[in-house]
Design a protein around this motif. Structure first.
Motif, PDB file in Angstrom:
ATOM      1  N   GLU A  92       0.772  -1.190   0.172  1.00 33.43           N
ATOM      2  CA  GLU A  92       0.013  -0.111   0.051  1.00 33.43           C
ATOM      3  C   GLU A  92       0.822   1.190   0.069  1.00 33.43           C
ATOM      4  O   GLU A  92       0.346   2.301  -0.468  1.00 33.43           O
ATOM      5  CB  GLU A  92      -0.856   0.211   1.151  1.00 33.43           C
ATOM      6  N   ARG A  93       1.906   1.322   0.691  1.00 33.30           N
ATOM      7  CA  ARG A  93       2.858   2.542   0.542  1.00 33.30           C
ATOM      8  C   ARG A  93       4.190   2.073   0.560  1.00 33.30           C
ATOM      9  O   ARG A  93       4.536   0.972   0.950  1.00 33.30           O
ATOM     10  CB  ARG A  93       2.658   3.265   2.073  1.00 33.30           C
ATOM     11  N   SER A  94       5.264   2.998   0.252  1.00 34.29           N
ATOM     12  CA  SER A  94       6.658   2.655   0.411  1.00 34.29           C
ATOM     13  C   SER A  94       7.438   2.487   1.473  1.00 34.29           C
ATOM     14  O   SER A  94       6.957   3.237   2.568  1.00 34.29           O
ATOM     15  CB  SER A  94       7.298   3.994  -0.346  1.00 34.29           C
ATOM     16  N   ILE A  95       7.789   1.285   1.517  1.00 33.89           N
ATOM     17  CA  ILE A  95       8.505   0.874   3.117  1.00 33.89           C
ATOM     18  C   ILE A  95      10.160   0.882   2.794  1.00 33.89           C
ATOM     19  O   ILE A  95      10.680   0.439   3.609  1.00 33.89           O
ATOM     20  CB  ILE A  95       8.010  -0.341   3.548  1.00 33.89           C
ATOM     21  N   LEU A  96      10.454   1.081   1.498  1.00 36.36           N
ATOM     22  CA  LEU A  96      11.879   0.826   1.370  1.00 36.36           C
ATOM     23  C   LEU A  96      12.549   1.941   1.061  1.00 36.36           C
ATOM     24  O   LEU A  96      11.851   3.079   0.300  1.00 36.36           O
ATOM     25  CB  LEU A  96      12.073  -0.019   0.235  1.00 36.36           C
ATOM     26  N   ILE A  97      13.872   2.023   1.415  1.00 34.06           N
ATOM     27  CA  ILE A  97      14.816   3.279   0.859  1.00 34.06           C
ATOM     28  C   ILE A  97      15.739   2.720   0.123  1.00 34.06           C
ATOM     29  O   ILE A  97      16.280   1.594   0.199  1.00 34.06           O
ATOM     30  CB  ILE A  97      15.348   4.024   2.237  1.00 34.06           C
ATOM     31  N   SER A  98      16.263   3.339  -1.017  1.00 35.84           N
ATOM     32  CA  SER A  98      17.318   3.132  -1.813  1.00 35.84           C
ATOM     33  C   SER A  98      18.656   3.422  -1.082  1.00 35.84           C
ATOM     34  O   SER A  98      18.796   4.612  -0.816  1.00 35.84           O
ATOM     35  CB  SER A  98      17.246   3.345  -3.120  1.00 35.84           C
ATOM     36  N   ILE A  99      19.804   2.634  -1.047  1.00 34.13           N
ATOM     37  CA  ILE A  99      20.984   2.989  -0.819  1.00 34.13           C
ATOM     38  C   ILE A  99      21.755   2.657  -1.981  1.00 34.13           C
ATOM     39  O   ILE A  99      22.073   1.550  -2.332  1.00 34.13           O
ATOM     40  CB  ILE A  99      21.363   2.427   0.485  1.00 34.13           C
ATOM     41  N   ASP A 100      22.645   3.750  -2.593  1.00 29.61           N
ATOM     42  CA  ASP A 100      23.504   3.275  -3.433  1.00 29.61           C
ATOM     43  C   ASP A 100      24.869   3.043  -3.014  1.00 29.61           C
ATOM     44  O   ASP A 100      25.558   3.693  -2.395  1.00 29.61           O
ATOM     45  CB  ASP A 100      23.920   4.933  -4.310  1.00 29.61           C
ATOM     46  N   THR A 101      25.212   1.720  -2.995  1.00 28.33           N
ATOM     47  CA  THR A 101      26.289   1.182  -2.222  1.00 28.33           C
ATOM     48  C   THR A 101      27.654   1.590  -2.860  1.00 28.33           C
ATOM     49  O   THR A 101      28.420   1.452  -2.046  1.00 28.33           O
ATOM     50  CB  THR A 101      26.273  -0.462  -2.275  1.00 28.33           C
ATOM     51  N   ALA A 102      27.744   2.080  -4.065  1.00 33.67           N
ATOM     52  CA  ALA A 102      28.872   2.453  -4.381  1.00 33.67           C
ATOM     53  C   ALA A 102      29.210   3.881  -3.939  1.00 33.67           C
ATOM     54  O   ALA A 102      30.259   4.192  -3.755  1.00 33.67           O
ATOM     55  CB  ALA A 102      28.672   2.704  -6.113  1.00 33.67           C
ATOM     56  N   ALA A 103      28.133   4.845  -3.458  1.00 34.52           N
ATOM     57  CA  ALA A 103      28.499   6.096  -3.051  1.00 34.52           C
ATOM     58  C   ALA A 103      28.287   6.127  -1.686  1.00 34.52           C
ATOM     59  O   ALA A 103      28.634   7.180  -0.922  1.00 34.52           O
ATOM     60  CB  ALA A 103      27.411   7.027  -3.412  1.00 34.52           C
ATOM     61  N   ALA A 104      27.681   4.973  -0.722  1.00 36.92           N
ATOM     62  CA  ALA A 104      27.552   4.810   0.619  1.00 36.92           C
ATOM     63  C   ALA A 104      28.816   4.920   1.290  1.00 36.92           C
ATOM     64  O   ALA A 104      30.131   4.461   0.898  1.00 36.92           O
ATOM     65  CB  ALA A 104      27.033   3.499   0.918  1.00 36.92           C
ATOM     66  N   PRO A 105      28.800   5.774   2.558  1.00 36.84           N
ATOM     67  CA  PRO A 105      30.127   6.049   3.376  1.00 36.84           C
ATOM     68  C   PRO A 105      30.625   4.463   3.632  1.00 36.84           C
ATOM     69  O   PRO A 105      30.012   3.681   4.106  1.00 36.84           O
ATOM     70  CB  PRO A 105      29.702   6.635   4.497  1.00 36.84           C
ATOM     71  N   LEU A 106      31.926   4.341   3.734  1.00 36.24           N
ATOM     72  CA  LEU A 106      32.531   3.123   4.196  1.00 36.24           C
ATOM     73  C   LEU A 106      33.041   3.328   5.672  1.00 36.24           C
ATOM     74  O   LEU A 106      32.931   2.194   6.366  1.00 36.24           O
ATOM     75  CB  LEU A 106      33.575   2.810   3.353  1.00 36.24           C
ATOM     76  N   ALA A 107      33.140   4.348   6.125  1.00 40.15           N
ATOM     77  CA  ALA A 107      33.696   4.518   7.524  1.00 40.15           C
ATOM     78  C   ALA A 107      32.584   4.569   8.404  1.00 40.15           C
ATOM     79  O   ALA A 107      31.335   4.707   8.061  1.00 40.15           O
ATOM     80  CB  ALA A 107      34.506   6.107   7.460  1.00 40.15           C
ATOM     81  N   SER A 108      32.822   4.211   9.745  1.00 40.88           N
ATOM     82  CA  SER A 108      31.660   3.925  10.677  1.00 40.88           C
ATOM     83  C   SER A 108      31.514   5.389  11.448  1.00 40.88           C
ATOM     84  O   SER A 108      31.254   5.415  12.715  1.00 40.88           O
ATOM     85  CB  SER A 108      32.161   2.974  11.661  1.00 40.88           C
ATOM     86  N   ASP A 109      31.538   6.366  10.585  1.00 45.42           N
ATOM     87  CA  ASP A 109      31.467   7.892  11.043  1.00 45.42           C
ATOM     88  C   ASP A 109      30.145   8.097  11.574  1.00 45.42           C
ATOM     89  O   ASP A 109      28.935   7.817  10.988  1.00 45.42           O
ATOM     90  CB  ASP A 109      31.687   8.733  10.191  1.00 45.42           C
ATOM     91  N   ASP A 110      29.788   8.209  13.035  1.00 42.45           N
ATOM     92  CA  ASP A 110      28.543   8.444  13.485  1.00 42.45           C
ATOM     93  C   ASP A 110      27.771   9.444  12.923  1.00 42.45           C
ATOM     94  O   ASP A 110      26.312   9.543  12.781  1.00 42.45           O
ATOM     95  CB  ASP A 110      28.691   8.770  14.946  1.00 42.45           C
ATOM     96  N   GLU A 111      28.229  10.620  12.129  1.00 40.44           N
ATOM     97  CA  GLU A 111      27.369  11.715  11.396  1.00 40.44           C
ATOM     98  C   GLU A 111      27.342  11.207  10.152  1.00 40.44           C
ATOM     99  O   GLU A 111      26.740  11.995   9.376  1.00 40.44           O
ATOM    100  CB  GLU A 111      28.418  12.886  11.634  1.00 40.44           C
ATOM    101  N   ALA A 112      27.851  10.215   9.620  1.00 40.16           N
ATOM    102  CA  ALA A 112      27.805   9.972   7.854  1.00 40.16           C
ATOM    103  C   ALA A 112      26.191   9.532   7.726  1.00 40.16           C
ATOM    104  O   ALA A 112      25.465   9.095   8.403  1.00 40.16           O
ATOM    105  CB  ALA A 112      28.377   8.477   7.819  1.00 40.16           C
ATOM    106  N   GLN A 113      25.915  10.334   6.701  1.00 43.82           N
ATOM    107  CA  GLN A 113      24.526  10.190   6.122  1.00 43.82           C
ATOM    108  C   GLN A 113      24.319   9.456   4.998  1.00 43.82           C
ATOM    109  O   GLN A 113      25.124   9.879   3.969  1.00 43.82           O
ATOM    110  CB  GLN A 113      23.871  11.469   6.056  1.00 43.82           C
ATOM    111  N   LEU A 114      23.490   8.547   4.835  1.00 43.71           N
ATOM    112  CA  LEU A 114      23.409   7.831   3.666  1.00 43.71           C
ATOM    113  C   LEU A 114      22.701   8.568   2.352  1.00 43.71           C
ATOM    114  O   LEU A 114      21.756   9.387   2.739  1.00 43.71           O
ATOM    115  CB  LEU A 114      22.476   6.481   3.894  1.00 43.71           C
ATOM    116  N   PRO A 115      23.065   8.398   1.357  1.00 46.02           N
ATOM    117  CA  PRO A 115      22.328   8.838   0.263  1.00 46.02           C
ATOM    118  C   PRO A 115      20.758   8.489   0.337  1.00 46.02           C
ATOM    119  O   PRO A 115      20.523   7.440   0.760  1.00 46.02           O
ATOM    120  CB  PRO A 115      23.097   8.615  -0.903  1.00 46.02           C
TER     121      PRO A 115
END
Length: 94
Positions: free
Chosen positions: A55-78
């Motif tokens: 009925e509604r969108s439950i998924l978000i897309s993450i571009d794995t090529a652009a996703a941050p690799l570091a475990s930076d607490d402030e990192a925001q996913l695209p």
């Protein structure tokens, strides 16, 4: 758009909805489901209900090529809409 116009995505969303409606399998919004295609990972957003997958969108897309690799607490996913979805507790735990 979660790609609901194609059969593979429809199958994943139908499975999520079916599992989400079964109280013997899922409690509350519960559970996670994802689909990876090429460099895009579709992941169930925290706070969304699997039972509502058709009925509604439950998924978000993450571009794995652009996703941050570091475990930076402030990192925001695209593609992250902080107004619509919240991070899961697991994602914030160091």
């Amino acid at each position: 758009m979660t790609g609901a116009d194609d059969s593979e995505m429809r199958e994943v969303l139908a499975l999520a909805a079916r599992l989400g409606r079964d109280p013997l399998v899922i409690q509350g919004a519960g559970g996670n489901i994802s689909l990876k295609r090429d460099d895009v990972m579709w992941v169930k957003a925290s706070g969304t209900w699997m039972a509502e997958a058709m009925e509604r969108s439950i998924l978000i897309s993450i571009d794995t090529a652009a996703a941050p690799l570091a475990s930076d607490d402030e990192a925001q996913l695209p593609n992250w809409d902080a107004e619509k979805y919240r991070q899961s507790l697991d994602a914030r735990t160091p």
